[in-house]
Motif scaffolding. Structure first.
Motif, PDB file in Angstrom:
ATOM      1  N   VAL A 123      44.792 -15.761  -4.026  1.00 20.42           N
ATOM      2  CA  VAL A 123      44.023 -14.961  -4.945  1.00 20.42           C
ATOM      3  C   VAL A 123      43.409 -13.876  -4.205  1.00 20.42           C
ATOM      4  CG1 VAL A 123      42.248 -14.980  -6.527  1.00 20.42           C
ATOM      5  CG2 VAL A 123      43.739 -17.025  -6.416  1.00 20.42           C
ATOM      6  N   PRO A 124      43.470 -12.659  -4.854  1.00 18.73           N
ATOM      7  CA  PRO A 124      42.913 -11.592  -4.138  1.00 18.73           C
ATOM      8  C   PRO A 124      41.327 -11.639  -4.208  1.00 18.73           C
ATOM      9  CG  PRO A 124      43.700 -10.768  -6.115  1.00 18.73           C
ATOM     10  CD  PRO A 124      43.873 -12.276  -6.197  1.00 18.73           C
ATOM     11  N   GLU A 125      40.794 -10.958  -3.239  1.00 18.07           N
ATOM     12  CA  GLU A 125      39.048 -10.828  -3.065  1.00 18.07           C
ATOM     13  C   GLU A 125      38.686  -9.875  -4.127  1.00 18.07           C
ATOM     14  OE1 GLU A 125      40.023 -13.529  -0.086  1.00 18.07           O
ATOM     15  OE2 GLU A 125      40.916 -11.511  -0.350  1.00 18.07           O
ATOM     16  N   SER A 126      39.419  -9.065  -4.398  1.00 17.20           N
ATOM     17  CA  SER A 126      38.955  -7.924  -5.499  1.00 17.20           C
ATOM     18  C   SER A 126      40.149  -7.180  -6.050  1.00 17.20           C
ATOM     19  CB  SER A 126      38.021  -6.847  -4.456  1.00 17.20           C
ATOM     20  OG  SER A 126      37.212  -7.286  -3.689  1.00 17.20           O
ATOM     21  N   GLY A 127      39.744  -6.408  -7.151  1.00 14.04           N
ATOM     22  CA  GLY A 127      40.631  -5.489  -7.840  1.00 14.04           C
ATOM     23  C   GLY A 127      40.028  -3.963  -7.342  1.00 14.04           C
ATOM     24  N   LEU A 128      41.099  -2.942  -7.346  1.00 13.17           N
ATOM     25  CA  LEU A 128      40.651  -1.709  -6.966  1.00 13.17           C
ATOM     26  C   LEU A 128      41.094  -0.672  -8.248  1.00 13.17           C
ATOM     27  CD1 LEU A 128      41.699  -1.849  -3.306  1.00 13.17           C
ATOM     28  CD2 LEU A 128      39.353  -2.015  -4.215  1.00 13.17           C
ATOM     29  N   ILE A 129      40.313   0.229  -8.379  1.00  8.90           N
ATOM     30  CA  ILE A 129      40.779   1.435  -9.294  1.00  8.90           C
ATOM     31  C   ILE A 129      40.394   2.504  -8.402  1.00  8.90           C
ATOM     32  CG2 ILE A 129      38.581   1.294 -10.650  1.00  8.90           C
ATOM     33  CD1 ILE A 129      40.208   2.259 -13.019  1.00  8.90           C
ATOM     34  N   TYR A 130      41.304   3.655  -8.273  1.00  8.41           N
ATOM     35  CA  TYR A 130      40.643   4.647  -7.682  1.00  8.41           C
ATOM     36  C   TYR A 130      41.888   5.938  -8.355  1.00  8.41           C
ATOM     37  CZ  TYR A 130      44.375   3.122  -4.389  1.00  8.41           C
ATOM     38  OH  TYR A 130      45.553   2.433  -3.774  1.00  8.41           O
ATOM     39  N   TYR A 131      41.653   7.205  -7.958  1.00  9.85           N
ATOM     40  CA  TYR A 131      41.871   8.278  -8.753  1.00  9.85           C
ATOM     41  C   TYR A 131      42.493   9.322  -7.828  1.00  9.85           C
ATOM     42  CZ  TYR A 131      39.194   6.123 -12.395  1.00  9.85           C
ATOM     43  OH  TYR A 131      38.687   5.323 -13.340  1.00  9.85           O
ATOM     44  N   SER A 132      43.536  10.240  -8.365  1.00  5.66           N
ATOM     45  CA  SER A 132      44.190  11.181  -7.588  1.00  5.66           C
ATOM     46  C   SER A 132      44.557  12.336  -8.523  1.00  5.66           C
ATOM     47  CB  SER A 132      45.288  10.921  -6.828  1.00  5.66           C
ATOM     48  OG  SER A 132      46.386  10.406  -7.588  1.00  5.66           O
ATOM     49  N   VAL A 135      38.992  -0.680   7.167  1.00  5.58           N
ATOM     50  CA  VAL A 135      39.252  -0.236   5.832  1.00  5.58           C
ATOM     51  C   VAL A 135      38.334  -1.143   4.741  1.00  5.58           C
ATOM     52  CG1 VAL A 135      40.676   0.209   4.007  1.00  5.58           C
ATOM     53  CG2 VAL A 135      41.546   0.666   6.296  1.00  5.58           C
ATOM     54  N   ASN A 136      37.502  -0.833   4.023  1.00  4.83           N
ATOM     55  CA  ASN A 136      36.517  -1.518   3.196  1.00  4.83           C
ATOM     56  C   ASN A 136      36.359  -0.940   1.666  1.00  4.83           C
ATOM     57  OD1 ASN A 136      34.874  -3.310   2.408  1.00  4.83           O
ATOM     58  ND2 ASN A 136      32.997  -2.796   3.962  1.00  4.83           N
ATOM     59  N   PRO A 137      37.467  -0.662   0.840  1.00  5.73           N
ATOM     60  CA  PRO A 137      37.428  -0.142  -0.221  1.00  5.73           C
ATOM     61  C   PRO A 137      36.562  -1.184  -1.373  1.00  5.73           C
ATOM     62  CG  PRO A 137      39.554  -0.947  -0.216  1.00  5.73           C
ATOM     63  CD  PRO A 137      38.901  -1.256   1.150  1.00  5.73           C
ATOM     64  N   ASP A 138      36.364  -2.262  -1.015  1.00  2.56           N
ATOM     65  CA  ASP A 138      35.665  -3.111  -2.298  1.00  2.56           C
ATOM     66  C   ASP A 138      34.288  -3.172  -1.819  1.00  2.56           C
ATOM     67  OD1 ASP A 138      35.921  -4.867  -0.296  1.00  2.56           O
ATOM     68  OD2 ASP A 138      36.917  -6.317  -1.316  1.00  2.56           O
ATOM     69  N   GLY A 144      47.925  15.821  -5.725  1.00  3.50           N
ATOM     70  CA  GLY A 144      48.242  15.572  -4.414  1.00  3.50           C
ATOM     71  C   GLY A 144      47.042  15.035  -3.663  1.00  3.50           C
ATOM     72  N   ALA A 145      46.034  15.110  -4.033  1.00  7.57           N
ATOM     73  CA  ALA A 145      44.641  14.411  -3.481  1.00  7.57           C
ATOM     74  C   ALA A 145      43.830  13.458  -4.142  1.00  7.57           C
ATOM     75  CB  ALA A 145      43.947  15.601  -2.937  1.00  7.57           C
ATOM     76  N   TYR A 146      43.294  12.484  -3.359  1.00  7.48           N
ATOM     77  CA  TYR A 146      42.418  11.386  -3.960  1.00  7.48           C
ATOM     78  C   TYR A 146      41.036  12.148  -4.265  1.00  7.48           C
ATOM     79  CZ  TYR A 146      46.053   8.081  -2.620  1.00  7.48           C
ATOM     80  OH  TYR A 146      47.098   7.300  -2.433  1.00  7.48           O
ATOM     81  N   LEU A 147      40.468  11.524  -5.300  1.00  2.00           N
ATOM     82  CA  LEU A 147      39.099  12.102  -5.750  1.00  2.00           C
ATOM     83  C   LEU A 147      38.184  11.249  -4.967  1.00  2.00           C
ATOM     84  CD1 LEU A 147      39.185  12.171  -9.627  1.00  2.00           C
ATOM     85  CD2 LEU A 147      40.053  14.004  -7.931  1.00  2.00           C
ATOM     86  N   GLY A 148      37.054  11.993  -4.466  1.00  2.00           N
ATOM     87  CA  GLY A 148      36.212  11.412  -3.549  1.00  2.00           C
ATOM     88  C   GLY A 148      35.192  10.483  -4.613  1.00  2.00           C
ATOM     89  N   GLY A 165      36.927   7.483  -3.664  1.00  2.00           N
ATOM     90  CA  GLY A 165      36.090   6.950  -4.550  1.00  2.00           C
ATOM     91  C   GLY A 165      36.831   5.660  -5.026  1.00  2.00           C
ATOM     92  N   PHE A 166      36.142   4.564  -4.982  1.00  2.00           N
ATOM     93  CA  PHE A 166      36.617   3.395  -5.462  1.00  2.00           C
ATOM     94  C   PHE A 166      35.825   2.556  -6.540  1.00  2.00           C
ATOM     95  CE2 PHE A 166      38.472   3.600  -1.338  1.00  2.00           C
ATOM     96  CZ  PHE A 166      39.678   3.726  -1.271  1.00  2.00           C
TER      97      PHE A 166
END
Length: 585
Positions: A193-202, A37-40, A205-209, A222-223
Motif C-alpha cells: 500500500v502506498p504511503e501517499s497519493g500525488l497530484i501535480y501539473y505541467s 526526493v520528498n514530494p509528499d 513541456g514544464a511542470y508548474l511550481g 508543486g505537489f
C-alpha cells in the motif's frame, strides 16, 4: 543532487510542441538516482530522475514532425533502463521497446510520430529488466512522465491546456517491496500500500511550481496542496489527466466546476458531461473545464484514492488528496468536501469522433484471471491457471530467427498466442479475482462495445465481471497484454500476442545494436523462447510456480495408508493382548 551512480543517458530526438511545432529537437536525459526526493513532505528517499531532478520532464511532440529518433547510452551503474514508448502503438516497430539495456550500452529508437496516425495523451515509463528483480518496476521508483502528441488541429476548441499527473508514492524502493510482496510470508498476496497519493501539473513541456507562499521540500514542482492551476475568468481549459500509479485508482473532480470528457487514451470523443473522473492505472482522460466568471473564490481540486484497491488502509494514509484552482492569490479557498457516492465512468457509452465499425470476429482468446497460493508458498497471478514468466529470448527475436517455425505457437512458451494478419480477435477477459484490474495492450487500441465502439488501450474490469475487447491484427510483431498494476504484472498477470510472424520477418529489421546488448549481457537472442533452434524443445525455459493441487495425491495416499495400517496393527495388538495372547519382545 544526483546520486553518483548513473542509471543511463537518454538522448531523445523528438519534436517539441512548444517550439514552433515543427522540426526535430533533441532532449538529453541523464538518468540517475536522485537523493532526498520528498514530494509528499513525509519522507525523503532516492528516486529515478532525469538530469539530476525528479520528476522526469514532460514531453510534448507535434505529429507533423519528421520521424523522431532517440538514443540511449547507459554508463556506470549496472541498471537496465528501457525507455517505455509502449504507450504508443508504433506500427511496424516491434523492437522499439527493448526488454533491457546493459550498462555501457546504447540503443537508438526510431519513432515515426508523423506516420503513427496517433495523437492525444500518453505517458512514458519503464518496467524494465524482467530477469533482474532488483531493477524491475522502475516507474514505481520514479521513471515516468507525461507524453503529449499534438495534431495539426485539435478536434475540440479551448483556450489553454494543462496536464494533470496523478500517482501513488512509496517510501520504500520497489525491490524491497517486491521481496515483501512475493514471499511465503505473504501467502494471501496483499499488495504494498502506498504511503501517499500525488497530484501535480505541467504546461508547455514544464511542470508548474508551488503556489505562491508555499514550497514542497525544496522541489521546484508543486505537489498536492502546494500545487494549483491558474485559471482566468471565462476561459475554457483542457485538462489531460494521467494515472501513473503502481496500484492506486483515483476519483477526480473540481468543486464548483463542470467537466466534459473529450478524450480517452488517445481517442477523441464527443463531449460527455460528467461530475467525476474515475481513472485506473495507466488510463488517460481529457476534460474541458470552463472557468467561472466570479473570481471571488478559489476552488478545491480533489484526487481521492480508491480504498477498495487496498487490502488494508493504514490509519496514517491520507486517501483524499487536495489541490486547487486559483483565480486570485488573495481569494479564500472553497472546499465542498466529499461527494455522496463515487461511480465509474461508462466508457462504453462514449462516442469516438472518428467512427470505426466493429468488424466480425474471426478468432477468440479466453483469458480467466486468477490469484492463488502456489506450490512454492507464494501468491501469484495467472491467466488460465498459468503464471507468466518472461521468455529467455524476447518474442520479437524468436519471430525473426525461427524462419517457418515462427508460426508455431508453442515455440514462444506458455501464454503466447499466434494470430495472423487480418484476424479480428476477441480477447475475452474474465476477472475472477476480488479486485478491479486495468488491462493494457501494447501495439493496439482495442474496441469495446458495438456500433462505433470506444477505442482505448487500457480497460478496467471490476471483480467478477468480464470485458470483451476486439482488435484487428494489422500490426505485425509481438505485443504484451498485462495488468498495469505493477505488482500484478510482476507476479505473472501477462500474456503475449505473436502477430503475423512471417509478415513481421519481411517488414522488420531488428537493429544490430539490439543484438549487441544481448551479447553484452550474455543473453540468448535467437531461437525459441528457451533459446533453442527448435519449435518444440523448450528445455531450460523458466516455468511456474504452479497452483497447489488439493485433494489426495500419491504421496498423501501412501502416507495415509501407512498411518491407517499402523493404527489397525496397534488395535489388533491390544485386542490380542487382552485375550491373553503372548507377546514377545
Amino acid at each position: 543532487m544526483a546520486n553518483s551512480r548513473v542509471l543511463g543517458v537518454l538522448t531523445v530526438a523528438l519534436s517539441l510542441a512548444q517550439q514552433s511545432l515543427c522540426g526535430v529537437h533533441e532532449l538529453w536525459w541523464n538518468i540517475t538516482y536522485v537523493n532526498d526526493v520528498n514530494p509528499d513532505g513525509l519522507f525523503p528517499r532516492r528516486a529515478i530522475g532525469v538530469n539530476g531532478s525528479w520528476p522526469p520532464p514532460p514531453i510534448e511532440v507535434a505529429t507533423t514532425d519528421s520521424t523522431a529518433s532517440s538514443r540511449m547510452e547507459l554508463v556506470g551503474y549496472p541498471s537496465f533502463v528501457a525507455p517505455p514508448w509502449n504507450v504508443l502503438q508504433l506500427n511496424r516497430d516491434g523492437w522499439t521497446v527493448p526488454p533491457e539495456s546493459p550498462s555501457g550500452g546504447n540503443f537508438t529508437y526510431e519513432i515515426g510520430v508523423d506516420t503513427s496516425g496517433q495523437w492525444g495523451t500518453y505517458w512514458v515509463h519503464s518496467h524494465s529488466a524482467a530477469s533482474f528483480r532488483r531493477f524491475r518496476g522502475q516507474y514505481v521508483d520514479g521513471l515516468r512522465a507525461p507524453l503529449l502528441l499534438h495534431p495539426p488541429k485539435e478536434v475540440h476548441t479551448y483556450d489553454a491546456e494543462f496536464t494533470v499527473t496523478l500517482g501513488d508514492w512509496y517510501h520504500e524502493e520497489h525491490a524491497v517491496l517486491m521481496d515483501q510482496f512475493i514471499s511465503i510470508a505473504n501467502p494471501g498476496g496483499a499488495e504494498p500500500v502506498p504511503e501517499s497519493g500525488l497530484i501535480y501539473y505541467s504546461q508547455n513541456g514544464a511542470y508548474l511550481g508551488p503556489k505562491a507562499g508555499t514550497s514542497t521540500s525544496g522541489s521546484a514542482v508543486g505537489f498536492n496542496e502546494n500545487a494549483t492551476l491558474p485559471f482566468e475568468a471565462g476561459k475554457t481549459y483542457r485538462l489531460r489527466i494521467i494515472n501513473t500509479s503502481a496500484l492506486a485508482a483515483f476519483y477526480f473532480w473540481i468543486d464548483g466546476h463542470d467537466m466534459k470528457i473529450i478524450e480517452v487514451d488517445g481517442t477523441d470523443v464527443e463531449e460527455s458531461a460528467t461530475d467525476l473522473i474515475t481513472i485506473s492505472v495507466a488510463q488517460r482522460y481529457s476534460v474541458l473545464v470552463t472557468a467561472r466568471n466570479d473570481t471571488s473564490s478559489n476552488w478545491a481540486i480533489h484526487a481521492n484514492m480508491d480504498e477498495e484497491m487496498f487490502d488494508d488502509v493504514p490509519p496514517e494514509l491520507k486517501l483524499n488528496i487536495t489541490s486547487s484552482v486559483t483565480y486570485s492569490a488573495s481569494a479564500p479557498l472553497t472546499d465542498s468536501g466529499f461527494i455522496e457516492e463515487y461511480h465509474d465512468i461508462d466508457d462504453v457509452s462514449l462516442v469516438p469522433i472518428v467512427a470505426e465499425s466493429q468488424p466480425p470476429v474471426t478468432k477468440t482468446i479466453d483469458l480467466e484471471v486468477l490469484f492463488d497460493t502456489m506450490d512454492d508458498g507464494t501468491n501469484r497471478a495467472m491467466f488460465n491457471e498459468i503464471t507468466w514468466n518472461p521468455p529467455s529470448v524476447p518474442g520479437i527475436f524468436s519471430v525473426m530467427s525461427l524462419g517457418e517455425n515462427a508460426t508455431v505457437e508453442g515455440a514462444y512458451g506458455p501464454l503466447s498466442f499466434v494470430i495472423e494478419y487480418g484476424d479480428v480477435v476477441d480477447l475475452v477477459i474474465k476477472n475472477g479475482d476480488a479486485g478491479k484490474h486495468p488491462f493494457h495492450l501494447h501495439g493496439h487500441k482495442f474496441q469495446i462495445g458495438q456500433a462505433n465502439p470506444i477505442r482505448r488501450d487500457t480497460v478496467a474490469i471490476p471483480s467478477m465481471h468480464s470485458a470483451t475487447v476486439r482488435i484487428v491484427a494489422d500490426n505485425p510483431g509481438v505485443w504484451l497484454m498485462h495488468c498495469h498494476i505493477e505488482w500484478h504484472l510482476e507476479s505473472g498477470l501477462a500474456m503475449q500476442l505473436i502477430e503475423a510472424p512471417l509478415l513481421a520477418q519481411q517488414r522488420n529489421k531488428v537493429p544490430e545494436s539490439m543484438y549487441d546488448q544481448c551479447r553484452a549481457m550474455g543473453k540468448p537472442f535467437s531461437g525459441n523462447a528457451a533459446g533453442h533452434q527448435s519449435a518444440t524443445d523448450l528445455e531450460g525455459l523458466k516455468v511456474g510456480p504452479f497452483p497447489q493441487k488439493l485433494g489426495w495425491r500419491p504421496k498423501g495416499i501412501g502416507a495415509m495408508f501407512g498411518c491407517v495400517l499402523s493404527a489397525v496393527l496397534g488395535m489388533l495388538t491390544v485386542i490380542w493382548y487382552s485375550w491373553g495372547g503372548p507377546i514377545g519382545e
